[in-house]
Design an enzyme around this catalytic site. Structure first.
Site, mmCIF file in Angstrom:
data_model
loop_
_atom_site.group_PDB
_atom_site.id
_atom_site.type_symbol
_atom_site.label_atom_id
_atom_site.label_comp_id
_atom_site.label_asym_id
_atom_site.label_seq_id
_atom_site.Cartn_x
_atom_site.Cartn_y
_atom_site.Cartn_z
ATOM 1 N N HIS A 107 29.782 1.042 0.471
ATOM 2 C CA HIS A 107 30.082 2.419 0.889
ATOM 3 C C HIS A 107 29.190 2.903 2.042
ATOM 4 C CE1 HIS A 107 32.822 2.399 -2.351
ATOM 5 N NE2 HIS A 107 32.018 2.767 -3.326
ATOM 6 N N HIS A 177 36.137 9.265 -3.247
ATOM 7 C CA HIS A 177 35.857 8.512 -4.462
ATOM 8 C C HIS A 177 36.005 9.354 -5.732
ATOM 9 C CE1 HIS A 177 34.421 5.300 -6.887
ATOM 10 N NE2 HIS A 177 33.933 4.594 -5.881
ATOM 11 N N GLU A 315 41.122 4.579 -4.410
ATOM 12 C CA GLU A 315 40.494 4.820 -3.103
ATOM 13 C C GLU A 315 41.333 4.180 -2.011
ATOM 14 O OE1 GLU A 315 36.316 3.299 -3.756
ATOM 15 O OE2 GLU A 315 37.213 3.164 -5.741
#
Ligand code: BGC
Length: 351
Positions: A107, A177, A315
């Site tokens: 991420h 998320h 996602e």
């Protein structure tokens, strides 16, 4: 429609986090937080009109900044999911990103999700967040201006529009998320939720969940969600792309990708009647069932306990590690040209 601002809490004495709540005529409402431009709560009706919060999260903003708590509801970037060995070559130059997990970047590896974003604009039914990420932040190229506009419509659609402007060519893969639990009860497992994903292939992964570059066929395996069925039905089957005991945490390659907005997945909770259809113009979707969340618990909203498999993250994204795979479909950012992508979370009920 209305937007209401309130104080959520503090990261430290001098750093307040604010909530912006958009409410529509049905009473459905979303609270968006300046921290990580995140979705803090999302109330939508069940089949009897009863409103409940369908996303996991916390009452204390500080809890959102702990990466081990799973980026709940937060915007993620600059590059969602994994980058192998924290490096990639882009336009002939090597870039190095933080190895914040194992030997890879997860991420974006930095503070993208864990800092306060500016609120640039609000309207009757929308809030636009802005963040400037300077050239070289977390190793990524280009002065990077990112905007995320959330709109809640009268028919219970939460539209998320991402826009990037960069001073030089660069890579971008922003997502959100949120962990959905359509029952509205965050203590209930999501294994009974019924899921459909419009994908015949998934990205094959190695023992660290990094793409190998191969695409695997879902047909005949536990990965197949082309026909709706309960998430829990096969979640614990041994399978090469699943870490034992974790369950689904995989990228699906959406069928018929052409850069236009299409249905990617549909999640349904029989008891409440709530259904969520996820639409995106991106080629992939990460199905993550909260298998890495604490088996014990962390304190969630109110008296609730956030634990293993209590939420489903869907996602939307370019495939993980696309920066290292020429065969994966990806769009990069051109200098001074707006890069846009959109995802919609469309809520409805089945009688
Ligand atoms: C990743 C998981 C990770 C989770 C929370 C997901 O996108 O695929 O492996 O645990 O995010 O960070």
């Amino acid at each position: 429609m209305s937007v209401e601002k309130s104080l959520f809490g503090y990261l430290d004495e001098n750093e307040p986090v604010y909530l912006y709540k958009i409410t529509n005529k049905n009473g459905a409402c979303v609270s968006l937080q300046t921290l990580g431009a995140g979705i803090q709560s999302l109330f939508v009706p069940d089949r009897n009109g009863g409103l409940a919060d369908v996303v996991l999260g916390f009452d204390n903003p500080k809890d959102y900044t702990n990466p081990d708590y799973g980026y709940q509801g937060l915007a993620v970037g600059r590059w969602a999911n994994r980058i192998r060995d924290g490096k990639f070559v882009f336009e002939g130059k090597e870039y190095n990103t933080p190895k914040n997990q194992g030997t890879w970047t997860l991420h974006g590896g930095g503070r993208f999700s864990f800092t306060n974003w500016e609120v640039e604009k609000t309207g009757e039914d929308f809030v636009t967040f802005f963040r400037f990420s300077p050239d070289g932040e977390d190793g990524f190229p280009g002065d990077f201006n990112i905007r995320i506009k959330y709109t809640l419509t009268e028919d219970n659609v939460l539209r998320v529009e991402y826009s990037v402007l960069s001073s030089s060519d660069t890579v971008a893969n922003p997502t959100n998320h949120a962990y959905f639990n359509l029952s509205g009860d965050s203590s209930a497992t999501i294994e009974g939720h019924i899921l459909k994903i419009n994908a015949d292939y998934f990205t094959e992964t190695d023992e660290s969940q990094l793409p190998t570059g191969e695409l695997g066929e879902v047909k005949g395996t536990m990965m197949d969600f082309t026909r709706p069925h309960k998430i829990g039905e096969r979640i614990d089957e041994p399978f090469r792309a699943i870490i034992e005991g974790v369950g689904y945490d995989n990228n699906y390659c959406l069928n018929n990708y052409d850069g236009t907005l299409k249905e990617a997945a549909v999640l349904y909770d029989e008891n409440s009647g709530r259904e969520l259809a996820v639409y995106t113009d991106l080629p992939g979707i990460q199905l993550y069932c909260g298998g890495w969340l604490s088996r014990d618990y962390t304190v969630g909203k109110g008296e609730s306990k956030v634990t293993f498999r209590r939420g489903v993250a869907l996602e939307t994204q370019f495939y993980p590690d696309s920066v290292n795979h020429k065969n994966f479909p990806v769009r990069f950012v051109k200098a001074n040209e707006e890069f846009k992508t959109v995802t919609e979370f469309r809520f409805s009920v089945k009688k």
